[in-house]
Scaffold this motif. Structure first.
Motif, PDB file in Angstrom:
ATOM      1  N   ALA A  53       1.363   5.661  10.985  1.00 18.02           N
ATOM      2  CA  ALA A  53       1.603   5.502   9.565  1.00 18.02           C
ATOM      3  C   ALA A  53       3.077   5.688   9.247  1.00 18.02           C
ATOM      4  O   ALA A  53       3.824   6.321   9.998  1.00 18.02           O
ATOM      5  CB  ALA A  53       0.773   6.502   8.766  1.00 18.02           C
ATOM      6  N   SER A  54       3.475   5.124   8.113  1.00 19.37           N
ATOM      7  CA  SER A  54       4.830   5.306   7.600  1.00 19.37           C
ATOM      8  C   SER A  54       4.751   5.174   6.083  1.00 19.37           C
ATOM      9  O   SER A  54       3.664   5.018   5.521  1.00 19.37           O
ATOM     10  CB  SER A  54       5.792   4.276   8.198  1.00 19.37           C
ATOM     11  OG  SER A  54       7.127   4.651   7.911  1.00 19.37           O
ATOM     12  N   GLN A  55       5.895   5.210   5.419  1.00 19.61           N
ATOM     13  CA  GLN A  55       5.917   5.095   3.966  1.00 19.61           C
ATOM     14  C   GLN A  55       7.215   4.468   3.505  1.00 19.61           C
ATOM     15  O   GLN A  55       8.166   4.326   4.274  1.00 19.61           O
ATOM     16  CB  GLN A  55       5.726   6.466   3.326  1.00 19.61           C
ATOM     17  CG  GLN A  55       6.865   7.438   3.610  1.00 19.61           C
ATOM     18  CD  GLN A  55       6.633   8.788   2.973  1.00 19.61           C
ATOM     19  OE1 GLN A  55       5.601   9.040   2.369  1.00 19.61           O
ATOM     20  NE2 GLN A  55       7.608   9.670   3.102  1.00 19.61           N
ATOM     21  N   GLY A  56       7.243   4.103   2.228  1.00 16.67           N
ATOM     22  CA  GLY A  56       8.451   3.550   1.633  1.00 16.67           C
ATOM     23  C   GLY A  56       8.326   3.498   0.129  1.00 16.67           C
ATOM     24  O   GLY A  56       7.221   3.577  -0.423  1.00 16.67           O
ATOM     25  N   GLU A  57       9.450   3.355  -0.542  1.00 14.15           N
ATOM     26  CA  GLU A  57       9.454   3.323  -2.007  1.00 14.15           C
ATOM     27  C   GLU A  57       8.874   2.030  -2.562  1.00 14.15           C
ATOM     28  O   GLU A  57       8.464   1.992  -3.712  1.00 14.15           O
ATOM     29  CB  GLU A  57      10.869   3.528  -2.537  1.00 14.15           C
ATOM     30  CG  GLU A  57      11.396   4.925  -2.279  1.00 14.15           C
ATOM     31  CD  GLU A  57      12.749   5.145  -2.909  1.00 14.15           C
ATOM     32  OE1 GLU A  57      12.825   5.198  -4.148  1.00 14.15           O
ATOM     33  OE2 GLU A  57      13.719   5.248  -2.150  1.00 14.15           O
ATOM     34  N   THR A  58       8.850   0.971  -1.745  1.00 13.44           N
ATOM     35  CA  THR A  58       8.267  -0.306  -2.144  1.00 13.44           C
ATOM     36  C   THR A  58       7.302  -0.762  -1.049  1.00 13.44           C
ATOM     37  O   THR A  58       7.326  -0.239   0.072  1.00 13.44           O
ATOM     38  CB  THR A  58       9.342  -1.393  -2.324  1.00 13.44           C
ATOM     39  OG1 THR A  58       9.948  -1.655  -1.046  1.00 13.44           O
ATOM     40  CG2 THR A  58      10.415  -0.983  -3.330  1.00 13.44           C
ATOM     41  N   ILE A  59       6.477  -1.744  -1.386  1.00 11.44           N
ATOM     42  CA  ILE A  59       5.564  -2.297  -0.384  1.00 11.44           C
ATOM     43  C   ILE A  59       6.355  -2.856   0.790  1.00 11.44           C
ATOM     44  O   ILE A  59       6.021  -2.621   1.954  1.00 11.44           O
ATOM     45  CB  ILE A  59       4.667  -3.377  -1.010  1.00 11.44           C
ATOM     46  CG1 ILE A  59       3.704  -2.738  -2.012  1.00 11.44           C
ATOM     47  CG2 ILE A  59       3.899  -4.146   0.058  1.00 11.44           C
ATOM     48  CD1 ILE A  59       2.925  -3.730  -2.859  1.00 11.44           C
ATOM     49  N   GLU A  60       7.418  -3.585   0.486  1.00 12.77           N
ATOM     50  CA  GLU A  60       8.230  -4.206   1.533  1.00 12.77           C
ATOM     51  C   GLU A  60       8.872  -3.154   2.434  1.00 12.77           C
ATOM     52  O   GLU A  60       8.928  -3.306   3.656  1.00 12.77           O
ATOM     53  CB  GLU A  60       9.306  -5.105   0.921  1.00 12.77           C
ATOM     54  CG  GLU A  60       8.773  -6.305   0.180  1.00 12.77           C
ATOM     55  CD  GLU A  60       8.221  -5.992  -1.216  1.00 12.77           C
ATOM     56  OE1 GLU A  60       8.533  -4.916  -1.791  1.00 12.77           O
ATOM     57  OE2 GLU A  60       7.450  -6.814  -1.737  1.00 12.77           O
ATOM     58  N   LYS A  61       9.360  -2.062   1.831  1.00  5.96           N
ATOM     59  CA  LYS A  61      10.003  -1.004   2.614  1.00  5.96           C
ATOM     60  C   LYS A  61       8.970  -0.261   3.458  1.00  5.96           C
ATOM     61  O   LYS A  61       9.232   0.069   4.627  1.00  5.96           O
ATOM     62  CB  LYS A  61      10.750  -0.028   1.692  1.00  5.96           C
ATOM     63  CG  LYS A  61      11.597   0.968   2.421  1.00  5.96           C
ATOM     64  CD  LYS A  61      12.733   0.317   3.169  1.00  5.96           C
ATOM     65  CE  LYS A  61      13.619   1.386   3.797  1.00  5.96           C
ATOM     66  NZ  LYS A  61      14.595   0.831   4.710  1.00  5.96           N
ATOM     67  N   ALA A  62       7.794  -0.020   2.901  1.00  2.00           N
ATOM     68  CA  ALA A  62       6.733   0.637   3.670  1.00  2.00           C
ATOM     69  C   ALA A  62       6.336  -0.221   4.862  1.00  2.00           C
ATOM     70  O   ALA A  62       6.157   0.284   5.972  1.00  2.00           O
ATOM     71  CB  ALA A  62       5.530   0.918   2.776  1.00  2.00           C
ATOM     72  N   LYS A  63       6.228  -1.525   4.648  1.00  2.00           N
ATOM     73  CA  LYS A  63       5.876  -2.445   5.737  1.00  2.00           C
ATOM     74  C   LYS A  63       6.971  -2.466   6.804  1.00  2.00           C
ATOM     75  O   LYS A  63       6.681  -2.411   7.998  1.00  2.00           O
ATOM     76  CB  LYS A  63       5.651  -3.845   5.172  1.00  2.00           C
ATOM     77  CG  LYS A  63       5.178  -4.850   6.176  1.00  2.00           C
ATOM     78  CD  LYS A  63       4.914  -6.193   5.502  1.00  2.00           C
ATOM     79  CE  LYS A  63       4.552  -7.264   6.504  1.00  2.00           C
ATOM     80  NZ  LYS A  63       4.314  -8.560   5.859  1.00  2.00           N
ATOM     81  N   ALA A  64       8.222  -2.519   6.376  1.00  2.00           N
ATOM     82  CA  ALA A  64       9.338  -2.524   7.323  1.00  2.00           C
ATOM     83  C   ALA A  64       9.392  -1.216   8.107  1.00  2.00           C
ATOM     84  O   ALA A  64       9.627  -1.219   9.327  1.00  2.00           O
ATOM     85  CB  ALA A  64      10.662  -2.758   6.592  1.00  2.00           C
TER      86      ALA A  64
END
Length: 75
Positions: free
Chosen positions: A27-38
């Motif tokens: 798992a990972s995370q990000g402030e946006t969907i695109e950043k979480a996916k990256a």
């Protein structure tokens, strides 16, 4: 060699997005969907580069099924 993997992304706490690759349970995370996916792509890539072959084979789940279910709600 390239392989298609699954990315499940959901909105988490404080507006961040949480991304999961169920094939490897990473798992990972990000402030946006695109950043979480990256970030998930980077985490999986690093795992595949660094983990021993035995661990990769042990963790890999090749039968992932994504579907929906319907349940009754109380509201």
């Amino acid at each position: 060699m390239r392989k298609q993997l699954t990315a499940i992304i959901e909105k988490g706490e404080k507006g961040w997005y949480v991304a999961l690759c169920p094939e490897f349970d990473i798992a990972s995370q990000g402030e946006t969907i695109e950043k979480a996916k990256a970030n998930l792509k980077e985490a999986v890539s690093l795992f595949l580069e660094c983990a021993p072959k035995e661990e990769i084979e042990e963790r890999f789940q090749d039968e992932i099924f994504i579907t929906s279910i319907e349940v009754a709600t109380l509201a």
